[in-house]
Design a protein around this motif. Sequence first.
Motif, PDB file in Angstrom:
ATOM      1  N   ALA A 183       0.782  -1.684  -0.285  1.00 42.76           N
ATOM      2  CA  ALA A 183      -0.267  -0.106  -0.052  1.00 42.76           C
ATOM      3  C   ALA A 183       1.187   1.406   0.030  1.00 42.76           C
ATOM      4  O   ALA A 183       0.619   2.520  -0.306  1.00 42.76           O
ATOM      5  N   LEU A 184       2.176   1.287   0.209  1.00 45.70           N
ATOM      6  CA  LEU A 184       2.871   2.246   0.540  1.00 45.70           C
ATOM      7  C   LEU A 184       3.769   2.895  -0.967  1.00 45.70           C
ATOM      8  O   LEU A 184       3.175   3.795  -1.104  1.00 45.70           O
ATOM      9  N   TRP A 185       2.706   1.928  -1.929  1.00 40.76           N
ATOM     10  CA  TRP A 185       3.959   2.569  -3.392  1.00 40.76           C
ATOM     11  C   TRP A 185       2.715   2.027  -4.377  1.00 40.76           C
ATOM     12  O   TRP A 185       2.882   2.294  -5.729  1.00 40.76           O
ATOM     13  N   SER A 186       2.085   0.780  -4.344  1.00 37.59           N
ATOM     14  CA  SER A 186       1.096   0.443  -5.407  1.00 37.59           C
ATOM     15  C   SER A 186       0.160   1.518  -5.974  1.00 37.59           C
ATOM     16  O   SER A 186      -1.158   1.635  -5.570  1.00 37.59           O
ATOM     17  N   PRO A 187      -0.268   1.286  -7.555  1.00 34.83           N
ATOM     18  CA  PRO A 187      -1.041   2.648  -7.638  1.00 34.83           C
ATOM     19  C   PRO A 187      -2.610   1.440  -8.222  1.00 34.83           C
ATOM     20  O   PRO A 187      -3.005   2.021  -8.743  1.00 34.83           O
ATOM     21  N   PHE A 188      -2.013   0.465  -7.758  1.00 34.73           N
ATOM     22  CA  PHE A 188      -3.651  -0.750  -7.867  1.00 34.73           C
ATOM     23  C   PHE A 188      -3.797  -1.191  -6.639  1.00 34.73           C
ATOM     24  O   PHE A 188      -5.506  -1.514  -6.342  1.00 34.73           O
ATOM     25  N   PHE A 189      -3.367  -0.399  -5.406  1.00 29.21           N
ATOM     26  CA  PHE A 189      -4.140  -1.008  -3.998  1.00 29.21           C
ATOM     27  C   PHE A 189      -4.938   0.465  -4.409  1.00 29.21           C
ATOM     28  O   PHE A 189      -5.085   1.234  -3.677  1.00 29.21           O
ATOM     29  N   ALA A 190      -6.367  -0.141  -3.225  1.00 28.88           N
ATOM     30  CA  ALA A 190      -7.649   0.685  -2.450  1.00 28.88           C
ATOM     31  C   ALA A 190      -6.725   1.751  -2.121  1.00 28.88           C
ATOM     32  O   ALA A 190      -7.336   2.826  -2.338  1.00 28.88           O
ATOM     33  N   SER A 191      -5.700   1.706  -1.275  1.00 26.91           N
ATOM     34  CA  SER A 191      -5.176   3.156  -0.345  1.00 26.91           C
ATOM     35  C   SER A 191      -4.401   3.832  -2.035  1.00 26.91           C
ATOM     36  O   SER A 191      -4.909   5.666  -1.469  1.00 26.91           O
ATOM     37  N   MET A 192      -4.485   3.379  -2.788  1.00 26.57           N
ATOM     38  CA  MET A 192      -4.355   4.673  -3.424  1.00 26.57           C
ATOM     39  C   MET A 192      -5.031   5.535  -4.573  1.00 26.57           C
ATOM     40  O   MET A 192      -4.509   6.669  -4.742  1.00 26.57           O
ATOM     41  N   GLY A 193      -5.865   4.933  -4.148  1.00 27.43           N
ATOM     42  CA  GLY A 193      -7.505   5.757  -4.437  1.00 27.43           C
ATOM     43  C   GLY A 193      -7.695   6.331  -4.030  1.00 27.43           C
ATOM     44  O   GLY A 193      -8.069   7.054  -4.483  1.00 27.43           O
ATOM     45  N   VAL A 194      -7.524   6.025  -2.268  1.00 26.60           N
ATOM     46  CA  VAL A 194      -8.181   7.181  -1.359  1.00 26.60           C
ATOM     47  C   VAL A 194      -7.050   8.274  -1.258  1.00 26.60           C
ATOM     48  O   VAL A 194      -7.123   9.300  -1.050  1.00 26.60           O
ATOM     49  N   ALA A 195      -5.679   8.182  -1.574  1.00 25.47           N
ATOM     50  CA  ALA A 195      -4.787   9.157  -1.541  1.00 25.47           C
ATOM     51  C   ALA A 195      -5.611  10.243  -2.666  1.00 25.47           C
ATOM     52  O   ALA A 195      -4.991  11.476  -2.259  1.00 25.47           O
ATOM     53  N   LEU A 196      -5.433   9.248  -3.102  1.00 27.36           N
ATOM     54  CA  LEU A 196      -5.312  10.499  -5.438  1.00 27.36           C
ATOM     55  C   LEU A 196      -7.214  11.235  -4.712  1.00 27.36           C
ATOM     56  O   LEU A 196      -7.284  12.227  -5.659  1.00 27.36           O
ATOM     57  N   THR A 197      -8.001  10.523  -4.031  1.00 30.01           N
ATOM     58  CA  THR A 197      -9.145  11.431  -3.728  1.00 30.01           C
ATOM     59  C   THR A 197      -9.305  12.984  -2.783  1.00 30.01           C
ATOM     60  O   THR A 197      -9.892  13.773  -3.047  1.00 30.01           O
ATOM     61  N   VAL A 198      -8.178  12.526  -2.231  1.00 35.26           N
ATOM     62  CA  VAL A 198      -7.756  13.178  -0.785  1.00 35.26           C
ATOM     63  C   VAL A 198      -6.831  14.323  -1.255  1.00 35.26           C
ATOM     64  O   VAL A 198      -6.910  15.764  -1.255  1.00 35.26           O
ATOM     65  N   ALA A 199      -5.809  13.991  -1.852  1.00 30.59           N
ATOM     66  CA  ALA A 199      -4.716  14.631  -2.146  1.00 30.59           C
ATOM     67  C   ALA A 199      -4.687  14.367  -4.125  1.00 30.59           C
ATOM     68  O   ALA A 199      -4.062  14.302  -4.650  1.00 30.59           O
ATOM     69  N   PRO A 200      -5.694  14.703  -4.656  1.00 31.54           N
ATOM     70  CA  PRO A 200      -6.011  15.126  -6.308  1.00 31.54           C
ATOM     71  C   PRO A 200      -4.844  15.126  -7.216  1.00 31.54           C
ATOM     72  O   PRO A 200      -4.302  14.640  -8.143  1.00 31.54           O
ATOM     73  N   GLN A 201      -3.389  16.063  -6.793  1.00 34.40           N
ATOM     74  CA  GLN A 201      -3.222  16.942  -7.551  1.00 34.40           C
ATOM     75  C   GLN A 201      -1.400  16.024  -6.430  1.00 34.40           C
ATOM     76  O   GLN A 201      -0.172  16.734  -6.889  1.00 34.40           O
ATOM     77  N   MET A 202      -1.356  14.734  -6.144  1.00 38.50           N
ATOM     78  CA  MET A 202       0.293  15.542  -5.621  1.00 38.50           C
ATOM     79  C   MET A 202       1.230  13.993  -6.384  1.00 38.50           C
ATOM     80  O   MET A 202       0.403  13.809  -7.479  1.00 38.50           O
ATOM     81  N   SER A 203       2.530  14.299  -6.190  1.00 38.69           N
ATOM     82  CA  SER A 203       2.914  13.938  -7.075  1.00 38.69           C
ATOM     83  C   SER A 203       3.583  11.826  -6.854  1.00 38.69           C
ATOM     84  O   SER A 203       4.303  11.942  -5.775  1.00 38.69           O
ATOM     85  N   TYR A 204       2.631  11.378  -8.098  1.00 39.01           N
ATOM     86  CA  TYR A 204       3.301  10.503  -7.531  1.00 39.01           C
ATOM     87  C   TYR A 204       4.459   9.593  -7.600  1.00 39.01           C
ATOM     88  O   TYR A 204       4.920   8.627  -7.290  1.00 39.01           O
ATOM     89  N   GLY A 205       5.236   9.950  -8.489  1.00 43.29           N
ATOM     90  CA  GLY A 205       7.199  10.242  -8.403  1.00 43.29           C
ATOM     91  C   GLY A 205       7.560  10.226  -6.784  1.00 43.29           C
ATOM     92  O   GLY A 205       8.225   9.469  -7.498  1.00 43.29           O
ATOM     93  N   TRP A 206       7.103  11.603  -6.775  1.00 41.83           N
ATOM     94  CA  TRP A 206       7.487  11.527  -5.155  1.00 41.83           C
ATOM     95  C   TRP A 206       6.748  10.081  -3.840  1.00 41.83           C
ATOM     96  O   TRP A 206       7.585   9.838  -3.599  1.00 41.83           O
ATOM     97  N   ILE A 207       5.810   9.786  -4.497  1.00 41.36           N
ATOM     98  CA  ILE A 207       5.719   9.119  -3.563  1.00 41.36           C
ATOM     99  C   ILE A 207       5.581   7.247  -3.761  1.00 41.36           C
ATOM    100  O   ILE A 207       6.579   7.006  -3.051  1.00 41.36           O
TER     101      ILE A 207
END
Length: 446
Positions: A183-207
């Motif tokens: 969940a710390l990095w995978s774009p396929f996890f539900a955690s990433m969906g939640v993270a992108l919902t609460v922080a839509p402009q976050m940089s996935y590269g840094w993540i």
Amino acid sequence: MSQPATPPPLHQPRPTPRRVVAGLLLLLGLIAQILHFTPLPLPSPWVSYLFWAATALLWRDIPRRNRLQAGALALLGGGLLLLSQLRHGAAIDWARSLEGNVYVVAMLVGVSFLGLLGTRPPAAPRRRVTGRRGIAQTWLSVHLLGAILNLSTVFMVGDRLRARGELTTPQLLTLNRGLSSAALWSPFFASMGVALTVAPQMSYGWILAFGLPLALASGLFTCLELGRRFDLSQTPGHALTPTNLLMPGAMAALVLVFHYGLTPGLSIVSLITFLLPAVALASNLPRGPRWTTRRVLDHARLRLPAMRGEISLFLCAGLFTQGLSAWVSAASGGEWVLFAHFGAKEAALSYLAIIASAIAGLHPIIGVSTLASLIDPEGSRLTLLGFVALAAWGVGTAVGPLSGINLSLQGRYGSSGYTMMRHNLGYAALMSLLVVAVIFALDRLL
């Protein structure tokens, strides 16, 4: 999130007409969400209506603990919306209030279609791997496969291990940490969906730059710690082979090609929502449209209703977030936020609070949703918020006694959620030290 070779989800009810209708509604909700990515006109609330209607039909089948948490979140969210309207005169769009986390639910339903790919786990290796090497290979197998297939990987690997005897505590801990750390990095996890919902402009590269090393640290610590605390000489592991890596590698590459080349305007969550079902359908079409249609309908009847627990939790948490955010805005005139500035100290405190709530029995999504409704970060701070959400999920689900992974291990392999929590406290403490260090590093780099 599962494969045909994977045993059916825990406590899957027989497909009664009510459950069949609910599964079809979930399928229609996914189709409606995918249509939003096209120029075709479609009223936005219809996606949420379909998902909520399916949840209502499946409500009595949801495990009691999940039902209590989801019901409390829905009642609190609806009550706060009503209070905002009646007490503070806020204009509430009741239809849109149901749309919280709908993107995440659609992604979860889309990912579940990986079960139609028809892949099977590799045959058990002739040579047994044991000791720390066995733990390391088990962790890598669960982590790399789980980064794409999520919880179904735990059952696939766990059942192979159980064929050699009941699972031991080190094996259970390895399954737990191998999956949750993805969940710390995978774009396929539900955690990433939640993270992108609460922080839509976050940089996935840094993540990815910080999340992947943190996940590797989780694996290294697991191997060293379990080797020190337990006698692993006779503990079998699950051998990692190149075949195991083909499917997750291909899926990740496909998503990146679309994200950076073909459809750069779509978010990763949106890409996963339509790409994975499309790949699953394409893999079945060579056997004919009738075969493919039957497999899709079987998936809707059997697999989708079995996702009732996670779907209800995400929808109700989204409603709670909408209600809390509306009430805070209405009561304060839109001027109050929890933190005037969301920096390293605030992010670290937020992360630790969510971990504490996870140990107390709350799913990390509740803490993340609450935090998102009480702050208003901008720009680079969104990446910091996204990292907090992912890290809290990755560590909180490992240590939380009532998290999905621990409840699944308990139901399938007879483990105890509170025993897992006790064994994971040291792990959570070390990972939290690393997470806090990364938070301060990110704060300086962003």
